[in-house]
Scaffold this motif. Structure first.
Motif, mmCIF file in Angstrom:
data_model
loop_
_atom_site.group_PDB
_atom_site.id
_atom_site.type_symbol
_atom_site.label_atom_id
_atom_site.label_comp_id
_atom_site.label_asym_id
_atom_site.label_seq_id
_atom_site.Cartn_x
_atom_site.Cartn_y
_atom_site.Cartn_z
ATOM 1 N N PRO A 1 38.124 45.415 41.025
ATOM 2 C CA PRO A 1 38.603 46.263 39.922
ATOM 3 C C PRO A 1 38.770 45.516 38.595
ATOM 4 O O PRO A 1 38.616 46.112 37.535
ATOM 5 C CB PRO A 1 39.951 46.783 40.412
ATOM 6 C CG PRO A 1 40.076 46.394 41.830
ATOM 7 C CD PRO A 1 39.040 45.384 42.135
ATOM 8 N N ASP A 2 39.083 44.237 38.649
ATOM 9 C CA ASP A 2 39.313 43.468 37.419
ATOM 10 C C ASP A 2 38.060 42.765 36.905
ATOM 11 O O ASP A 2 38.125 42.042 35.914
ATOM 12 C CB ASP A 2 40.412 42.422 37.652
ATOM 13 C CG ASP A 2 41.741 43.070 38.011
ATOM 14 O OD1 ASP A 2 41.966 44.222 37.574
ATOM 15 O OD2 ASP A 2 42.542 42.449 38.728
ATOM 16 N N ALA A 3 36.930 42.955 37.560
ATOM 17 C CA ALA A 3 35.698 42.258 37.176
ATOM 18 C C ALA A 3 35.098 42.865 35.914
ATOM 19 O O ALA A 3 35.167 44.068 35.678
ATOM 20 C CB ALA A 3 34.688 42.316 38.316
ATOM 21 N N ILE A 4 34.506 42.003 35.112
ATOM 22 C CA ILE A 4 33.803 42.418 33.897
ATOM 23 C C ILE A 4 32.326 42.094 34.092
ATOM 24 O O ILE A 4 31.963 40.951 34.387
ATOM 25 C CB ILE A 4 34.350 41.679 32.662
ATOM 26 C CG1 ILE A 4 35.840 41.985 32.484
ATOM 27 C CG2 ILE A 4 33.555 42.056 31.427
ATOM 28 C CD1 ILE A 4 36.505 41.111 31.452
ATOM 29 N N LEU A 5 31.491 43.104 33.934
ATOM 30 C CA LEU A 5 30.045 42.926 34.079
ATOM 31 C C LEU A 5 29.484 42.366 32.785
ATOM 32 O O LEU A 5 29.537 43.008 31.739
ATOM 33 C CB LEU A 5 29.383 44.258 34.427
ATOM 34 C CG LEU A 5 27.887 44.253 34.657
ATOM 35 C CD1 LEU A 5 27.508 43.318 35.796
ATOM 36 C CD2 LEU A 5 27.391 45.657 34.944
ATOM 37 N N ASP A 6 28.978 41.125 32.848
ATOM 38 C CA ASP A 6 28.435 40.464 31.657
ATOM 39 C C ASP A 6 26.976 40.821 31.421
ATOM 40 O O ASP A 6 26.592 41.236 30.332
ATOM 41 C CB ASP A 6 28.575 38.945 31.780
ATOM 42 C CG ASP A 6 30.021 38.507 31.876
ATOM 43 O OD1 ASP A 6 30.876 39.151 31.250
ATOM 44 O OD2 ASP A 6 30.289 37.528 32.589
ATOM 45 N N LYS A 7 26.147 40.638 32.452
ATOM 46 C CA LYS A 7 24.718 40.920 32.351
ATOM 47 C C LYS A 7 24.237 41.480 33.673
ATOM 48 O O LYS A 7 24.829 41.227 34.721
ATOM 49 C CB LYS A 7 23.917 39.652 32.035
ATOM 50 C CG LYS A 7 24.130 39.108 30.646
ATOM 51 C CD LYS A 7 23.235 37.916 30.401
ATOM 52 C CE LYS A 7 23.475 37.345 29.010
ATOM 53 N NZ LYS A 7 22.614 36.198 28.746
ATOM 54 N N ALA A 8 23.126 42.190 33.632
ATOM 55 C CA ALA A 8 22.511 42.737 34.836
ATOM 56 C C ALA A 8 21.016 42.467 34.794
ATOM 57 O O ALA A 8 20.396 42.505 33.723
ATOM 58 C CB ALA A 8 22.788 44.223 34.957
ATOM 59 N N ILE B 1 29.009 38.420 36.619
ATOM 60 C CA ILE B 1 30.334 38.981 36.374
ATOM 61 C C ILE B 1 31.326 37.880 36.010
ATOM 62 O O ILE B 1 31.106 36.705 36.296
ATOM 63 C CB ILE B 1 30.858 39.766 37.586
ATOM 64 C CG1 ILE B 1 31.056 38.852 38.801
ATOM 65 C CG2 ILE B 1 29.963 40.934 37.926
ATOM 66 C CD1 ILE B 1 31.892 39.455 39.890
ATOM 67 N N THR B 2 32.405 38.301 35.384
ATOM 68 C CA THR B 2 33.538 37.420 35.092
ATOM 69 C C THR B 2 34.754 38.039 35.756
ATOM 70 O O THR B 2 35.043 39.220 35.562
ATOM 71 C CB THR B 2 33.769 37.302 33.578
ATOM 72 O OG1 THR B 2 32.568 36.815 32.967
ATOM 73 C CG2 THR B 2 34.909 36.343 33.281
ATOM 74 N N LEU B 3 35.441 37.241 36.545
ATOM 75 C CA LEU B 3 36.643 37.686 37.237
ATOM 76 C C LEU B 3 37.746 36.700 36.896
ATOM 77 O O LEU B 3 37.778 35.597 37.440
ATOM 78 C CB LEU B 3 36.402 37.752 38.745
ATOM 79 C CG LEU B 3 37.504 38.361 39.597
ATOM 80 C CD1 LEU B 3 37.779 39.792 39.180
ATOM 81 C CD2 LEU B 3 37.100 38.333 41.066
ATOM 82 N N GLY B 4 38.592 37.084 35.963
ATOM 83 C CA GLY B 4 39.618 36.155 35.491
ATOM 84 C C GLY B 4 38.966 35.058 34.670
ATOM 85 O O GLY B 4 38.270 35.318 33.693
ATOM 86 N N ASP B 5 39.152 33.818 35.091
ATOM 87 C CA ASP B 5 38.523 32.692 34.394
ATOM 88 C C ASP B 5 37.305 32.161 35.145
ATOM 89 O O ASP B 5 36.766 31.124 34.805
ATOM 90 C CB ASP B 5 39.534 31.569 34.170
ATOM 91 C CG ASP B 5 40.111 31.044 35.477
ATOM 92 O OD1 ASP B 5 39.945 31.719 36.505
ATOM 93 O OD2 ASP B 5 40.718 29.955 35.460
ATOM 94 N N LYS B 6 36.849 32.893 36.167
ATOM 95 C CA LYS B 6 35.695 32.461 36.963
ATOM 96 C C LYS B 6 34.503 33.360 36.686
ATOM 97 O O LYS B 6 34.647 34.555 36.443
ATOM 98 C CB LYS B 6 36.039 32.515 38.451
ATOM 99 C CG LYS B 6 37.141 31.562 38.843
ATOM 100 C CD LYS B 6 37.422 31.642 40.310
ATOM 101 C CE LYS B 6 38.564 30.702 40.674
ATOM 102 N NZ LYS B 6 38.892 30.761 42.083
ATOM 103 N N LYS B 7 33.325 32.743 36.718
ATOM 104 C CA LYS B 7 32.075 33.489 36.553
ATOM 105 C C LYS B 7 31.275 33.367 37.844
ATOM 106 O O LYS B 7 31.350 32.362 38.537
ATOM 107 C CB LYS B 7 31.261 32.927 35.389
ATOM 108 C CG LYS B 7 31.921 33.150 34.048
ATOM 109 C CD LYS B 7 31.013 32.716 32.922
ATOM 110 C CE LYS B 7 31.687 32.978 31.603
ATOM 111 N NZ LYS B 7 31.213 34.186 30.984
ATOM 112 N N GLY B 8 30.504 34.389 38.164
ATOM 113 C CA GLY B 8 29.713 34.355 39.382
ATOM 114 C C GLY B 8 28.629 35.412 39.365
ATOM 115 O O GLY B 8 28.474 36.169 38.398
ATOM 116 N N ASN B 9 27.878 35.470 40.466
ATOM 117 C CA ASN B 9 26.774 36.413 40.620
ATOM 118 C C ASN B 9 27.021 37.271 41.852
ATOM 119 O O ASN B 9 27.498 36.778 42.872
ATOM 120 C CB ASN B 9 25.443 35.690 40.805
ATOM 121 C CG ASN B 9 25.047 34.880 39.604
ATOM 122 O OD1 ASN B 9 25.365 35.236 38.489
ATOM 123 N ND2 ASN B 9 24.362 33.792 39.823
#
Length: 98
Positions: A59-66, A78-86
């Protein structure tokens, strides 16, 4: 006579070194890297099923690129808090493990 025997010993000794075989321990290892081709898509082009699945799972994830590949699989940065991932999902919003 000593020179003849000494010469024969040297010649026979040199043949013995060439006759020995050296074991070949060279192994050939092939590494193949398969990299899937993803092309970036606009945020508006991401299917609603994927957006809903992302909001449900994170729910708190921000979609950066697709990104999308030929198999209609989506790669989401995605960015979740201060972490980025795929994350990877198909067009129906089902998560894919890669």
């Amino acid at each position: 006579m000593k020179k003849l025997i000494l010469s024969a010993a040297i010649v026979l000794g040199s043949f013995a070194t060439y006759a020995s075989s050296v074991p070949n321990n060279n192994e050939i290892v092939k590494t193949i890297n398969l990299q899937e081709e993803y092309t970036e898509v606009k945020m508006e082009e991401v299917p609603e099923a994927i957006s809903k699945a992302l909001k449900t799972a994170y729910p708190d994830a921000i979609l950066d690129k697709a990104y999308i590949n030929d198999k209609k699989e989506y790669k989401l940065d995605i960015t979740l808090g201060d972490k980025k991932g795929n994350l990877f999902a198909d067009e129906n919003g089902k998560w894919i493990t890669k």
